[in-house]
Design a protein around this motif. Structure first.
Motif, PDB file in Angstrom:
ATOM      1  N   LEU A   1      14.293  19.677  -6.653  1.00  0.00           N
ATOM      2  CA  LEU A   1      13.165  19.500  -7.559  1.00  0.00           C
ATOM      3  C   LEU A   1      12.338  18.280  -7.159  1.00  0.00           C
ATOM      4  CD1 LEU A   1      14.997  20.144 -10.955  1.00  0.00           C
ATOM      5  CD2 LEU A   1      13.613  21.758  -9.631  1.00  0.00           C
ATOM      6  N   PRO A   2      11.044  18.302  -7.395  1.00  0.00           N
ATOM      7  CA  PRO A   2      10.201  17.148  -7.034  1.00  0.00           C
ATOM      8  C   PRO A   2      10.561  15.905  -7.854  1.00  0.00           C
ATOM      9  CG  PRO A   2       8.952  18.764  -8.303  1.00  0.00           C
ATOM     10  CD  PRO A   2      10.243  19.411  -7.955  1.00  0.00           C
ATOM     11  N   GLU A   3      10.535  14.769  -7.174  1.00  0.00           N
ATOM     12  CA  GLU A   3      10.795  13.492  -7.837  1.00  0.00           C
ATOM     13  C   GLU A   3       9.507  12.974  -8.467  1.00  0.00           C
ATOM     14  OE1 GLU A   3      13.126  10.579  -5.655  1.00  0.00           O
ATOM     15  OE2 GLU A   3      13.558  12.096  -4.138  1.00  0.00           O
ATOM     16  N   VAL A   4       9.633  12.389  -9.646  1.00  0.00           N
ATOM     17  CA  VAL A   4       8.492  11.793 -10.345  1.00  0.00           C
ATOM     18  C   VAL A   4       8.923  10.458 -10.919  1.00  0.00           C
ATOM     19  CG1 VAL A   4       7.300  13.951 -10.905  1.00  0.00           C
ATOM     20  CG2 VAL A   4       9.104  13.109 -12.413  1.00  0.00           C
TER      21      VAL A   4
ATOM     22  N   TRP B   1       7.837   5.087 -17.680  1.00  0.00           N
ATOM     23  CA  TRP B   1       8.964   5.629 -18.451  1.00  0.00           C
ATOM     24  C   TRP B   1      10.263   5.617 -17.655  1.00  0.00           C
ATOM     25  CZ3 TRP B   1      10.807   9.666 -15.665  1.00  0.00           C
ATOM     26  CH2 TRP B   1       9.928  10.288 -14.779  1.00  0.00           C
ATOM     27  N   GLY B   2      10.170   5.511 -16.313  1.00  0.00           N
ATOM     28  CA  GLY B   2      11.354   5.534 -15.462  1.00  0.00           C
ATOM     29  C   GLY B   2      11.167   6.493 -14.309  1.00  0.00           C
ATOM     30  N   SER B   3      12.227   7.186 -13.907  1.00  0.00           N
ATOM     31  CA  SER B   3      12.159   8.145 -12.808  1.00  0.00           C
ATOM     32  C   SER B   3      13.011   9.363 -13.133  1.00  0.00           C
ATOM     33  CB  SER B   3      12.641   7.498 -11.503  1.00  0.00           C
ATOM     34  OG  SER B   3      13.994   7.065 -11.633  1.00  0.00           O
ATOM     35  N   GLY B   4      12.743  10.451 -12.411  1.00  0.00           N
ATOM     36  CA  GLY B   4      13.507  11.667 -12.665  1.00  0.00           C
ATOM     37  C   GLY B   4      13.007  12.819 -11.840  1.00  0.00           C
TER      38      GLY B   4
END
Length: 363
Positions: free
Chosen positions: A317-320, A324-327
């Motif tokens: 899945l693409p990282e974003v 707010w943080g990361s995920g």
């Protein structure tokens, strides 16, 4: 039997003198259906809402086609028959036979190439029958018991319409579309459109029988396209009350029968997972939950079968990232899901920016 008896709140949408705009703070209501074949008498959106709320039927049966193309991504690390069956519930085209003679007499049959699966309620008795496996599960409900059917995508236009109309509020524009023909019957088309561009839903259309006032087709069209991503529609419909024999199920010889138990309250969640909460309302509401198992799974140093499985799921899945943080982000035609590295999940029929906003407020 009221077609939309679970939606009494619709009454406040149509005050005395339906010429006034409805939807409490000013949702615009298209006045009349445009000229189209068939040539039906003019009906306002307010009148169609009243039709839906006040329609009564002795019974109904027919054939329903359900189509779903939600744009689910292909997740690495997932395979096998079980996952294929899960995916089939929210994708592809399915044919169902339905019978309805009141809330305590219903039957839905999902037709397959090698057999069918039926869910039958007759009073307190609920049967789930798999003809291919020759297995049946029986559950007895008490007076306050549920219908016995698990959570699912709607199997009839009526169910879908009830869910959609629950979202009608000042954030919704309601108008009348073109008249048409569905299952050989003349219909009016009621159109619901979110005012907030953050929603991924472009519009929802409900085709309403011109005589019986029952929804015969339901479509959800994503923003930026005219093709429905979800549709459930009758291809054949009969408004006669079904024969009681349709609801009387007797397992055939040799069938494996098990006795089920009625679930009490909400289903149990995995250890550490909290009950989800809803942030916001209407079209841009977001489901938020804490899932500690997600925290740190992208770290290669995290060991264990569960961590390896989650890492396989999330790795493609693409990282974003943001304040707010990361995920990781999962996107479809009608939904977006944000899975944060600190173990939170946010899901909604909204654009990613809305999820980032909610994630920031839930830090």
């Amino acid at each position: 039997m009221s077609v939309l008896q679970s939606r009494p709140a619709l009454r406040w949408l149509v005050p005395t003198g339906a010429a006034l705009a409805i939807i409490g703070g000013g949702a615009a209501v298209g006045t009349f259906a445009s000229a189209a074949e068939p040539n039906l008498p003019e009906r306002s959106a307010a009148q169609l809402l009243v039709d839906l709320q006040t329609a009564h039927l002795d019974g109904l049966s027919g054939t329903v086609i359900k189509r779903a193309d939600l744009g689910l991504p292909s997740l690495p690390g997932i395979g096998g028959r079980g996952s294929a069956e899960l995916t089939s519930l929210v994708s592809g085209t399915h044919t169902l036979r339905v019978w309805h003679a009141g809330p305590d007499q219903t039957r839905v049959a999902l037709l397959g190439t090698l057999g069918e699966t039926d869910v039958i309620r007759n009073g307190k008795d609920v049967w789930i029958w798999d003809s291919q496996a020759n297995k049946a599960q029986h559950t007895t409900l008490d007076e306050s018991g549920p219908t016995g059917r698990p959570d699912h995508l709607p199997t009839t236009p009526q169910e879908a319409a009830e869910q959609a109309l629950a979202a009608v509020d000042p954030s919704t524009e309601v108008r009348v579309g073109r008249s048409a023909s569905v299952a050989g019957r003349d219909v009016y088309e009621l159109v619901l459109e979110p005012r907030d561009a953050t929603s991924l839903v472009g519009q929802i259309t409900i085709a309403i029988d011109a005589v019986e006032h029952v929804p015969l087709r339901f479509q959800v069209v994503p923003q930026g396209t005219s093709k429905p991503a979800f549709e459930v529609a009758f291809t054949r419909v009969d408004f006669e009350r079904p024969d009681p024999a349709q609801f009387a199920f007797n397992p055939p010889p040799g069938a494996v029968v098990t006795e089920g138990t009625r679930p009490e309250g909400r289903p149990a969640l995995p250890t550490g997972v909290e009950q989800p909460t809803v942030v916001g309302s209407g079209w841009t509401s977001v489901l938020a939950a804490k899932v500690p198992q997600l925290a740190g799974t992208t770290n290669a140093e995290t060991d264990g079968a569960e961590a390896n499985l989650l890492r396989g799921l999330l790795g493609g899945l693409p990282e974003v990232n943001g304040e707010w943080g990361s995920g990781r982000l999962v996107t479809g035609k009608l939904f977006t899901a944000l899975l944060t590295d600190d173990g939170k999940v946010f899901v909604g029929a909204v654009k990613p920016e809305r999820l980032y906003e909610v994630a920031q407020s839930n830090r």
